[in-house]
Design an enzyme around this catalytic site. Structure first.
Site, PDB file in Angstrom:
ATOM      1  CG  HIS A  49     -15.090 -25.134   6.039  1.00 48.65           C
ATOM      2  ND1 HIS A  49     -15.159 -26.203   5.180  1.00 48.65           N
ATOM      3  CD2 HIS A  49     -13.932 -24.497   5.742  1.00 48.65           C
ATOM      4  CE1 HIS A  49     -14.110 -26.220   4.392  1.00 48.65           C
ATOM      5  NE2 HIS A  49     -13.335 -25.193   4.717  1.00 48.65           N
ATOM      6  CD  GLU A  51      -7.647 -21.837   4.639  1.00 47.79           C
ATOM      7  OE1 GLU A  51      -6.966 -21.206   5.470  1.00 47.79           O
ATOM      8  OE2 GLU A  51      -7.880 -23.060   4.727  1.00 47.79           O
TER       9      GLU A  51
END
Length: 225
Positions: A14, A89
């Site tokens: 990202h 994550e």
């Protein structure tokens, strides 16, 4: 005999967030991209279109459930995708929202990193919940739970590899849009390495890597592009 054509597994991190700038560990805290991060996502999409002109079909695009990953996918031009917690994550637990320096101070040690003392090895008195404010005034609720080990996070990522392997063997490219640590851990699994191998990989915001095959072996074909 014709050479077998395999697909490629493309990993996109990202774009920039306020905490990627400050160095605060950002696992499950769901913070947005910065304006810079949004621009990085668009630029990443242009690079991917240049290097993968055939694109990726929506059924072969997998994205973390966290908004920074989904915003990056959309900004890069991938508006339809599968959302999967397999590439959420790494859960940093007590280290969530804290920098390496803050962790070292809390533990009373000269230095600290998550590879040497992982979330499950941190003291329980660092767990809890608190609220923070991002530089733009956005409120953030931070949960410091027990977290997960690197091995547990790697196993999660490995389950996605298992799911997409038939697509790759059929010759189709697959795109994953997620986060630095989980994508590095996924790469370690791809290479048949222990989770700790991921500490030797660096993946910058809105950069991508390409995993693939060479002589039927799992390899890295490109990194930090």
């Amino acid at each position: 005999m014709a050479e077998t054509h395999y697909g490629r597994l493309v990993l996109l991190r990202h774009g920039q967030t306020a905490w990627s700038v400050s160095g605060q560990h950002t696992g499950r805290t769901d913070i947005p991209l910065t304006l810079t991060g949004e621009e990085q996502a668009r630029e990443a999409g242009a690079r991917l279109r240049e290097n993968f002109p055939d694109g990726f079909i929506p059924e072969h695009v997998f994205v973390s459930p966290l908004q920074r990953a989904q915003s990056t996918a959309r900004g890069a031009g991938f508006t339809s995708f599968h959302v999967t917690s397999q590439i959420a994550e790494w859960d940093y637990g007590p280290a969530e929202g804290r920098t390496r320096e803050m962790m070292a101070q809390a533990l009373g040690v000269p230095s600290w990193n998550v590879w040497d003392t992982g979330p499950l090895d941190l003291p329980e008195d660092l767990q809890g919940e608190h609220n923070e404010m991002l530089p733009d005034g956005t409120p953030v609720h931070v949960v410091n739970g027990p977290g997960e080990s690197a091995e547990q996070a790697a196993a999660r990522a490995g389950s996605l590899i298992e799911a997409v392997t038939p697509m790759l063997l059929d010759g189709d490219d697959v795109l994953c849009v997620a986060h630095a640590h989980i994508l590095r851990l996924l790469t370690a699994v791809w290479l048949g390495q222990p989770a700790d191998f991921a500490r030797h990989l660096e993946l910058d915001t809105a950069h991508y890597a390409v995993l693939g095959f060479h002589n039927d072996e799992h390899v890295i074909q490109a990194w930090n592009m």
